[in-house]
Design an enzyme around this catalytic site. Structure first.
Site, PDB file in Angstrom:
ATOM      1  N   LYS A   1      30.138  10.761  13.136  1.00 59.71           N
ATOM      2  CA  LYS A   1      28.882  10.032  13.346  1.00 59.71           C
ATOM      3  C   LYS A   1      28.048  10.757  14.390  1.00 59.71           C
ATOM      4  O   LYS A   1      28.478  10.906  15.529  1.00 59.71           O
ATOM      5  CB  LYS A   1      29.201   8.613  13.799  1.00 59.71           C
TER       6      LYS A   1
ATOM      7  N   THR B   1      23.650  -0.789  22.060  1.00 59.82           N
ATOM      8  CA  THR B   1      24.463  -0.033  21.099  1.00 59.82           C
ATOM      9  C   THR B   1      25.952  -0.379  21.205  1.00 59.82           C
ATOM     10  O   THR B   1      26.785   0.298  20.613  1.00 59.82           O
ATOM     11  CB  THR B   1      24.301   1.475  21.349  1.00 59.82           C
TER      12      THR B   1
ATOM     13  N   GLY C   1      30.314   1.652  16.672  1.00 63.04           N
ATOM     14  CA  GLY C   1      31.396   2.311  15.932  1.00 63.04           C
ATOM     15  C   GLY C   1      32.240   1.286  15.182  1.00 63.04           C
ATOM     16  O   GLY C   1      32.587   1.471  14.016  1.00 63.04           O
ATOM     17  N   CYS C   2      32.556   0.183  15.877  1.00 62.06           N
ATOM     18  CA  CYS C   2      33.373  -0.873  15.249  1.00 62.06           C
ATOM     19  C   CYS C   2      32.602  -1.442  14.060  1.00 62.06           C
ATOM     20  O   CYS C   2      33.160  -1.646  12.973  1.00 62.06           O
ATOM     21  CB  CYS C   2      33.630  -2.021  16.232  1.00 62.06           C
TER      22      CYS C   2
END
Ligand SMILES: Cc1ncc(COP(=O)(O)OP(=O)(O)O)c(N)n1
Ligand SMILES: Cc1nc(C(=O)O)sc1CCOP(=O)(O)O
Ligand SMILES: [Mg+2]
Length: 492
Positions: free
Chosen positions: A173, A204, A208-209
């Site tokens: 990412k 933010t 990711g989760c």
């Protein structure tokens, strides 16, 4: 319901970890289950501490949910230490779980460590070989690959190294690099890029989760990875765009942005969820070569329902309600009837221009032009399953429509037509052939198509023809439809 399991840590702040995962699963309409590996104490400013679960108790939770409820996909997040990683890997193997998304959580957005450094080896040796896909951010990819990442070339090298640890795919990412938010997917052969505009926000926490949970939900829903990635990315984009500034630090994203509009305080209908078309939509069109569009003024006084019945009797595979002068009431009343007739005849029913009417009568799809609602927005409103047709008169328009969620292209006017005064000049068969080559969704030629030129339109590559006057204005509508089909099936 499809079922998705998250194996991760609890975030007391609610924006990441188990809490983010369960909210994301709910947004995708899948049933969420949680195996808790650790309890963190944190807020938007950072992690003040965590307590890991005993590894065997993590295994016990997994056995309990997987032996009873089962899971269509699983994601892992914070695994805290090597013992937990080994236990999780063993259970994944025991339950022969294939749709595994590994989010290699090592460090929180705040910079706090969430995994013991010694556990990296267990992650690489035990868990990565079981993963369908691993989703590191740049920092995590640097740790897993052992190289510094500053540009796209480094991303490629890192993805190849991580792939070498055994996962079937690697998504790095690029959200932490500058410029557009680009994610890179490596499937062992090629690198694919997925772009979205960068959202300028400090909120933010848990991205990711959230992304990996969305990916797992899409996999559970049966999507292949290449399809799931842009959907998960779109979902995250919307969550970031609609994030409220909660707390003094990095606030959480808005996982339910698709449901609740803070500006109007209105509950949005589920169809407002960020959505991408299903592959199936375009396939619904397969073999449907004759697309008949209504036009009351060309029907020689016959009611639209009669025209449509006769066209269906002649074998039309798609019917479009296109009545520019009708009131909304007329459109929904006749629309409902046409939808019923289409279903009875195993045909598809599409509404022109009006998304609201299409939704109201439960049409199979809607057709929009270049001046109508933008394709992405329309797709969000109609949801993933409704067919979305888009008019295009250039290769660029067709490519953009396909990229943004169209299921088919109406290309035209192929020939001169007086039926649509604002249709512009004929675009011709050569351009039709180019459009067909450029896109992978079906293309219908439209405009001035008659019995004597329909075969050429198909020879140029079109999947079918869309016509108004040649069928609606024919004395014998059924016969005209039959002749079109005969010609397009290779008859003369
Ligand atoms: C199958 C199909 N192709 C193209 C059109 C034209 O749509 P649009 O450009 O929005 O123009 P109007 O039909 O709304 O005048 C179509 N309707 N169907
Ligand atoms: C509705 C429509 N759209 C067009 C386009 O070029 O997008 S041409 C058209 C009219 C098609 O009618 P006929 O079959 O009578 O020519
Ligand atoms: Mg239109």
């Amino acid at each position: 319901m499809k079922k998705v399991l998250t194996i991760a840590g609890s975030d007391s702040g609610g924006g990441a970890g188990i809490q983010a995962d369960l909210k994301t699963f709910s947004a995708f309409g899948v049933y969420g289950m949680s195996v808790i590996t650790a309890v963190t104490s944190q807020n938007t400013l950072g992690v003040s501490g965590f307590r890991a679960m005993p590894a065997e108790f993590v295994g016990q939770q997994m056995s309990d949910v997987l032996s009873d409820i089962g899971a269509d996909a699983t994601k892992t997040g914070m695994l805290a230490n090597a013992d937990i990683i080994c236990e999780v890997a063993e259970k994944i193997r025991e339950f022969k779980h294939e749709n595994l998304v590994v989010d290699p959580v090592m460090v929180a957005t705040s910079g706090d460590r969430l995994m013991e450094p010694e556990a990296e080896k267990a992650l690489k040796d035990k868990l990565l070989p079981l993963a369908l896909v691993v989703t590191p951010n740049i920092a995590e990819a640097e740790v897993l690959s052992g190289i510094r990442i500053a540009n796209r070339e480094d991303v490629e090298k890192a993805a190849q190294i991580i792939y070498g640890w055994g996962p079937k795919g690697v998504i790095i990412k690029g959200g932490h690099l500058s410029g557009e938010a680009i994610d890179y997917y490596y499937d062992g052969k090629e690198i694919y890029e997925y772009r979205s505009p960068r959202v300028d926000t400090k909120n933010t926490h848990g991205t990711g989760c959230t992304f990996s949970a969305a990916l797992a939900a899409c996999l559970a829903l049966g999507m292949p990875l290449k399809k799931a990635i842009p959907i998960a990315k779109d979902y995250l984009y919307l969550a970031l765009l609609n994030a409220d500034s909660l707390g003094a630090g990095h606030g959480p994203t808005n996982h339910l942005a698709g449901y609740f509009d803070h500006s109007t305080k209105a509950i949005r209908p589920a169809k407002g969820l960020p959505a991408a078309k299903t592959e199936n939509n375009s396939r619904k069109l397969t073999g449907r070569k004759l697309y008949v569009i209504t036009g009351q003024e060309f029907a020689k006084g016959r009611p639209v329902t009669e025209v449509v019945s006769q066209a269906l009797a002649g074998g039309a595979g798609i019917i479009q309600l296109r009545e520019k002068k009708w009131t909304t009431r007329q459109l929904v009343e006749v629309g409902r009837e046409l939808q019923r007739l289409a279903r009875e005849n195993n045909a598809l029913f599409i509404v022109n221009d009006r998304i609201d009417v299409a939704l109201a009568v439960d049409a199979d799809g809607v057709h929009l032009g270049q001046d109508d609602m933008p394709v992405r927005m329309a797709r969000r409103v109609i949801g993933p399953d409704m067919i979305l047709g888009i008019s295009a008169e250039t290769v660029e328009e067709a490519l953009t429509a396909e990229k943004e969620g169209a299921d088919y292209i109406g290309f035209g006017p192929v020939f001169h037509t007086d039926t649509k005064p604002d249709a512009g000049t004929a675009r011709g068969l050569e351009l039709l052939a180019q459009v067909k080559k450029a896109v992978s969704i079906p293309v219908y030629g439209i405009g001035g198509i008659k019995l004597d030129n329909a075969a050429e339109v198909l020879s140029a590559g079109a999947d079918g023809v869309a016509v108004i006057t040649a069928v609606v204005g024919a004395d014998d509508i059924t016969l005209a439809a039959q002749k079109f089909i005969h010609i397009m099936e290779g008859g003369r």
